[in-house]
Scaffold this motif. Structure first.
Motif, PDB file in Angstrom:
ATOM      1  N   ARG A  16       2.257   2.404 -42.370  1.00  0.00           N
ATOM      2  CA  ARG A  16       1.886   3.528 -41.521  1.00  0.00           C
ATOM      3  C   ARG A  16       3.107   4.283 -41.003  1.00  0.00           C
ATOM      4  N   THR A  17       4.277   4.016 -41.543  1.00  0.00           N
ATOM      5  CA  THR A  17       5.468   4.716 -41.075  1.00  0.00           C
ATOM      6  C   THR A  17       5.534   6.131 -41.620  1.00  0.00           C
ATOM      7  N   GLU A  18       4.854   6.394 -42.712  1.00  0.00           N
ATOM      8  CA  GLU A  18       4.814   7.737 -43.283  1.00  0.00           C
ATOM      9  C   GLU A  18       3.883   8.610 -42.461  1.00  0.00           C
ATOM     10  N   GLY A  19       4.034   9.927 -42.536  1.00  0.00           N
ATOM     11  CA  GLY A  19       3.219  10.853 -41.763  1.00  0.00           C
ATOM     12  C   GLY A  19       1.785  10.956 -42.239  1.00  0.00           C
ATOM     13  N   ILE A  20       1.542  10.775 -43.531  1.00  0.00           N
ATOM     14  CA  ILE A  20       0.206  10.927 -44.095  1.00  0.00           C
ATOM     15  C   ILE A  20      -0.181   9.619 -44.771  1.00  0.00           C
TER      16      ILE A  20
END
Length: 78
Positions: A16-20
């Protein structure tokens, strides 16, 4: 005792570290519930007008309440 809504929705296998990210089934269902609740709240007046018209014109609702139906659908689709 029970899990919180956030812990039930989080997937430990997804980064979940990515924006999408792709939504889980529970997240998707919660989004639809929230959207529906907001749409019904926002469009309460056009919905009520169409329901009242449809109660008055049982058989001819498609013709008699066409304008109210279009207004309701327009509001719900915004």
């Amino acid at each position: 005792m029970g899990k919180s809504a956030q812990s039930e929705m989080s997937n430990p296998l997804v980064d979940r570290t990515e924006g999408i990210h792709a939504l889980t089934r529970a997240e998707e269902e919660n989004c639809f519930k929230e959207l529906k609740k907001n749409a019904l709240k926002k469009c309460e007046v056009p919905i009520k007008e169409f329901v009242d018209c449809s109660k008055e014109h049982n058989v001819t609702v498609a013709w008699s309440c066409r304008d109210k139906n279009k207004a309701m659908n327009k509001c719900l689709n915004l």
